[in-house]
Design a protein around this motif. Structure first.
Motif, PDB file in Angstrom:
ATOM      1  N   GLY A   1       0.822  -1.214   0.000  1.00 30.02           N
ATOM      2  CA  GLY A   1       0.000   0.000   0.000  1.00 30.02           C
ATOM      3  C   GLY A   1       0.851   1.256   0.000  1.00 30.02           C
ATOM      4  O   GLY A   1       0.554   2.226  -0.704  1.00 30.02           O
TER       5      GLY A   1
ATOM      6  N   LEU B   1      -4.936   4.546   5.574  1.00 26.83           N
ATOM      7  CA  LEU B   1      -6.135   4.285   4.772  1.00 26.83           C
ATOM      8  C   LEU B   1      -6.925   5.567   4.542  1.00 26.83           C
ATOM      9  O   LEU B   1      -7.322   5.864   3.408  1.00 26.83           O
TER      10      LEU B   1
ATOM     11  N   ALA C   1      -4.947  -2.107  -0.942  1.00 32.12           N
ATOM     12  CA  ALA C   1      -3.852  -2.748  -0.213  1.00 32.12           C
ATOM     13  C   ALA C   1      -3.950  -2.435   1.279  1.00 32.12           C
ATOM     14  O   ALA C   1      -3.731  -3.328   2.117  1.00 32.12           O
ATOM     15  N   PHE C   2      -4.277  -1.206   1.626  1.00 33.57           N
ATOM     16  CA  PHE C   2      -4.416  -0.855   3.045  1.00 33.57           C
ATOM     17  C   PHE C   2      -5.613  -1.565   3.679  1.00 33.57           C
ATOM     18  O   PHE C   2      -5.575  -1.945   4.847  1.00 33.57           O
TER      19      PHE C   2
ATOM     20  N   ALA D   1      -3.757   1.659  -3.760  1.00 38.75           N
ATOM     21  CA  ALA D   1      -3.197   1.776  -2.412  1.00 38.75           C
ATOM     22  C   ALA D   1      -4.303   1.578  -1.374  1.00 38.75           C
ATOM     23  O   ALA D   1      -4.080   0.923  -0.342  1.00 38.75           O
TER      24      ALA D   1
END
Length: 146
Positions: free
Chosen positions: A73, A133, A87-88, A84
């Protein structure tokens, strides 16, 4: 039809770079621990080693997803990729599983072996990953991430 390019704010490079450095640690920790690297494990007592190396497969998978998800991320954030955020999210799912194992299912053992340090480290990780995030979502909403 022309679309106006969105400039990359300076703070994206700072946040992304610091996040990448911070999130390299769980990748190294997971890898070296599972390779049973003697130098890496040397600060641990025999009981601590046994606890960590004896974790069930699902807990190790959560640990890997959490750590590698945060690292990927961070890389994607630096690449200005909208992925990203995904991924987070995966990282948070992995962290939730790790937290469940360490502090709920094995909470008494974790406290006995690591005192409150494990809890404080886990809380710090939660704060960092949730902040990343939120940051990635905001950058995505502003059109910085593609």
């Amino acid at each position: 039809m022309m679309t106006q390019a969105v400039r990359t704010p300076w703070h994206l490079w700072v946040v992304g770079g610091v996040a990448l450095l911070i999130n390299a640690f769980p990748v190294a920790d997971f890898t070296l621990t599972n390779m049973q690297n003697e130098f890496w494990l040397s600060p641990l007592t025999a009981a601590q080693r046994s606890f960590i190396l004896g974790a069930p497969l699902w807990a190790d998978i959560c640990w890997a997803v959490g750590g590698f998800g945060a690292f990927i991320g961070s890389l994607l954030l630096l690449m200005r990729s909208r992925h990203a955020v995904t991924a987070f999210i995966f990282s948070i799912i992995g962290l939730a599983g790790s937290t469940l194992y360490q502090h709920v299912l094995q909470g008494e053992t974790t406290r006995e072996l690591f005192q409150n340090v494990a809890l404080y480290v886990t809380l710090t990780i939660w704060v960092i990953i949730l902040a990343l995030l939120i940051y990635a979502r905001v950058m995505g909403a502003k059109g910085v991430l593609r």
